[in-house]
Design an enzyme around this catalytic site. Structure first.
Site, short mmCIF file in Angstrom:
data_model
loop_
_atom_site.label_atom_id
_atom_site.label_comp_id
_atom_site.label_asym_id
_atom_site.label_seq_id
_atom_site.Cartn_x
_atom_site.Cartn_y
_atom_site.Cartn_z
N LYS A 134 67.67 -19.04 60.68
CA LYS A 134 69.14 -19.18 60.57
C LYS A 134 69.52 -20.61 60.16
O LYS A 134 70.41 -20.82 59.34
CB LYS A 134 69.80 -18.78 61.90
CG LYS A 134 69.70 -17.29 62.18
CD LYS A 134 70.08 -16.91 63.61
CE LYS A 134 69.82 -15.42 63.84
NZ LYS A 134 70.11 -14.97 65.21
N ASP A 173 78.46 -13.56 65.86
CA ASP A 173 77.61 -12.39 66.13
C ASP A 173 78.45 -11.13 66.33
O ASP A 173 77.91 -10.02 66.31
CB ASP A 173 76.80 -12.62 67.42
CG ASP A 173 75.43 -13.22 67.18
OD1 ASP A 173 74.81 -12.86 66.17
OD2 ASP A 173 74.99 -14.02 68.03
N GLN A 210 71.42 -17.38 70.91
CA GLN A 210 70.33 -16.46 70.60
C GLN A 210 69.96 -15.64 71.84
O GLN A 210 69.79 -16.20 72.93
CB GLN A 210 69.12 -17.25 70.08
CG GLN A 210 67.98 -16.39 69.57
CD GLN A 210 68.34 -15.58 68.32
OE1 GLN A 210 69.13 -16.01 67.49
NE2 GLN A 210 67.77 -14.41 68.20
N1 GUN Z 1 68.68 -11.36 69.28
C1 GUN Z 1 68.29 -10.34 68.50
N2 GUN Z 1 69.18 -10.14 67.50
C2 GUN Z 1 70.15 -11.06 67.67
C3 GUN Z 1 71.34 -11.36 66.95
O1 GUN Z 1 71.71 -10.73 65.96
N3 GUN Z 1 72.05 -12.41 67.43
C4 GUN Z 1 71.69 -13.11 68.54
N4 GUN Z 1 72.48 -14.10 68.93
N5 GUN Z 1 70.60 -12.86 69.22
C5 GUN Z 1 69.84 -11.84 68.79
#
Ligand code: GUN
Length: 249
Positions: free
Chosen positions: A17, A84, A61
């Site tokens: 990211k 998100d 995350q």
């Molecule tokens: N863990 C697994 N997928 C995601 C996601 O799309 N966003 C976040 N913040 N954590 C995750």
């Protein structure tokens, strides 16, 4: 981006990211907190980031360590910075069909379908998995495009009976090679959201690619299918957040 603890998969996701932000010219900050961070400390950081005018989007995350309540953390993020789309305000907006942010993975799946010229309206769409991150929002997005949507999960009786009917099959259960070719209708569009690491360290999806590709009309690989789309959609949400938060400055 906030990461708590040292889950190796989360580390890879956050690195990807961060790299994508740099490639797009999006300013980013990473907060890597130790495993023993308290919930109060994490909430305090989120509060600071909510108020920080040069930060438009916040991503914590997941998963967070067990001593931290995930829902409390999600609820603490300013919905206008929730790139998100996990905050209940944004989840509700998706349900109603009037949303700013779309959860990144389901949004990536929709983009793949659209860019491939595949019509959703009137089609049998089967989503295997009912997580808040993928299955549930995925079903809503397909429904908004007039798909006839079925959500299957671990308690579904005779899963194959459902998956065999799917014109569009989205699999997000987190079990390696869970869906096999014999469960797929001839010519179906198969989208594999799973990323599983096998004992031999190889990555594989929730769909057994070898048998599935023989029956499917179109299919996504793992890695390299949905994964890069998720990150692209995160970038899109971040730009949207910057626009939404302009008045903060
Ligand atoms: N863990 C697994 N997928 C995601 C996601 O799309 N966003 C976040 N913040 N954590 C995750």
């Amino acid at each position: 981006m906030v990461i708590v603890g040292d889950d190796p998969a989360s580390r890879v996701y956050v690195n990807n990211k961060k790299k994508a932000c740099a490639e797009c010219g999006i300013y980013s900050e990473e907060y890597a907190l130790p495993e023993e961070t308290t919930q109060e400390e994490l909430l305090s950081l989120i509060d600071t980031l909510n108020k920080k005018s040069d930060i438009s989007g916040i991503l914590v995350q997941l998963p967070v360590p067990k001593h931290i309540d995930e829902t409390t953390i999600i609820n603490a993020i300013d919905p206008k910075k929730d790139v998100d789309a996990f905050h209940p305000i944004n989840v509700g907006k998706i349900m109603v069909g009037n949303f700013d942010f779309v959860p990144c993975t389901p949004a990536g799946v929709m983009e793949l379908i659209k860019e491939s010229g595949i019509e959703i309206s009137g089609k049998e769409c089967v989503v295997v998995g009912r997580s808040n991150i993928v299955g549930k929002p995925q079903a809503m997005l397909l429904l908004h495009q007039n798909g006839t949507v079925t959500i299957c999960h671990s308690r579904t009786k005779d899963l194959k009976e459902h998956t065999k009917k799917a014109d569009i099959l989205v699999v997000a259960v987190g079990i390696p090679n869970f869906v096999t070719g014999d469960m797929i209708k001839e010519g179906a569009v198969v989208i594999d959201v799973g990323i599983n690491r096998l004992e031999n360290k190889k990555l594989c999806g929730d769909v057994e690619f070898e048998s599935a590709e023989k029956v499917a009309g179109a299919i996504t690989p793992v890695p390299g299918g949905v994964g890069p789309m998720t990150i692209a959609m995160l970038m899109k949400n971040t730009v949207k957040a910057a626009e939404l938060n302009k008045t903060h400055k």
